[in-house]
Design a protein around this motif. Structure first.
Motif, PDB file in Angstrom:
ATOM      1  N   ARG A  32       0.879  -1.167   0.000  1.00 19.86           N
ATOM      2  CA  ARG A  32       0.000   0.000   0.000  1.00 19.86           C
ATOM      3  C   ARG A  32       0.919   1.220   0.000  1.00 19.86           C
ATOM      4  O   ARG A  32       1.939   1.231   0.681  1.00 19.86           O
ATOM      5  CB  ARG A  32      -0.883  -0.019   1.252  1.00 19.86           C
ATOM      6  CG  ARG A  32      -1.912   1.077   1.290  1.00 19.86           C
ATOM      7  CD  ARG A  32      -2.765   0.998   2.538  1.00 19.86           C
ATOM      8  NE  ARG A  32      -1.926   1.297   3.693  1.00 19.86           N
ATOM      9  CZ  ARG A  32      -2.047   0.727   4.878  1.00 19.86           C
ATOM     10  NH1 ARG A  32      -2.949  -0.204   5.078  1.00 19.86           N
ATOM     11  NH2 ARG A  32      -1.257   1.058   5.870  1.00 19.86           N
ATOM     12  N   LYS A  53       1.277   5.366   0.558  1.00 22.71           N
ATOM     13  CA  LYS A  53       0.672   6.584   1.082  1.00 22.71           C
ATOM     14  C   LYS A  53       1.756   7.657   1.052  1.00 22.71           C
ATOM     15  O   LYS A  53       2.656   7.655   1.887  1.00 22.71           O
ATOM     16  CB  LYS A  53       0.141   6.357   2.489  1.00 22.71           C
ATOM     17  CG  LYS A  53      -0.640   7.513   3.024  1.00 22.71           C
ATOM     18  CD  LYS A  53      -1.516   7.121   4.187  1.00 22.71           C
ATOM     19  CE  LYS A  53      -2.337   8.330   4.588  1.00 22.71           C
ATOM     20  NZ  LYS A  53      -3.658   7.982   4.984  1.00 22.71           N
ATOM     21  N   GLY A  54       1.705   8.519   0.055  1.00 25.26           N
ATOM     22  CA  GLY A  54       2.752   9.518  -0.132  1.00 25.26           C
ATOM     23  C   GLY A  54       4.043   8.821  -0.532  1.00 25.26           C
ATOM     24  O   GLY A  54       4.061   8.027  -1.464  1.00 25.26           O
ATOM     25  N   HIS A 114       5.590   6.831   1.530  1.00 27.56           N
ATOM     26  CA  HIS A 114       5.668   5.627   2.362  1.00 27.56           C
ATOM     27  C   HIS A 114       5.115   4.419   1.598  1.00 27.56           C
ATOM     28  O   HIS A 114       3.988   4.444   1.119  1.00 27.56           O
ATOM     29  CB  HIS A 114       4.876   5.815   3.654  1.00 27.56           C
ATOM     30  CG  HIS A 114       5.462   6.833   4.556  1.00 27.56           C
ATOM     31  ND1 HIS A 114       6.162   6.500   5.682  1.00 27.56           N
ATOM     32  CD2 HIS A 114       5.478   8.179   4.500  1.00 27.56           C
ATOM     33  CE1 HIS A 114       6.567   7.595   6.278  1.00 27.56           C
ATOM     34  NE2 HIS A 114       6.162   8.638   5.576  1.00 27.56           N
ATOM     35  N   ASN A 168       7.416  -0.495   6.731  1.00 28.94           N
ATOM     36  CA  ASN A 168       7.156   0.843   6.230  1.00 28.94           C
ATOM     37  C   ASN A 168       8.485   1.407   5.752  1.00 28.94           C
ATOM     38  O   ASN A 168       9.382   1.642   6.561  1.00 28.94           O
ATOM     39  CB  ASN A 168       6.557   1.702   7.346  1.00 28.94           C
ATOM     40  CG  ASN A 168       6.173   3.077   6.874  1.00 28.94           C
ATOM     41  OD1 ASN A 168       6.466   3.489   5.762  1.00 28.94           O
ATOM     42  ND2 ASN A 168       5.527   3.820   7.757  1.00 28.94           N
TER      43      ASN A 168
END
Length: 88
Positions: free
Chosen positions: A37, A39-40, A42, A55
């Motif tokens: 996944r 996110k930005g 990350h 992460n």
């Protein structure tokens, strides 16, 4: 030996933690069976079989050394292995 196998060995030896290509690391984690996944900046990797999540963020085109150490610990603790269909 395919490129994933070489990278896998490189991570396990711990001799080049500062010199791991970020995109190759992403592909290796996917080959190890993680789902991703984003996110930005990350990139979050998880698996239903593991309690840990990974992460990671790039620094330039390289992975961060401390994150490679965390990944190595997860690989060793969970005895993760590459999928057999490694076609490079």
């Amino acid at each position: 030996m395919g490129k994933y196998e070489k990278l896998f060995e490189k991570i396990l030896t711990g001799k080049s933690d500062q010199n791991i290509d970020f995109n190759e690391l992403l592909n290796l984690l996917l080959n190890l069976g993680f789902e991703q996944r984003i996110k930005g900046s990350h990139h979050i990797f998880f698996s239903e079989d593991l309690d840990e999540i990974i992460n990671i963020q790039p620094i330039g085109n390289k992975a961060k050394a401390y994150q490679i150490k965390q990944i190595r610990t997860i690989i060793v603790n969970y005895q993760l292995e590459l999928k057999k269909d490694d076609n490079e």
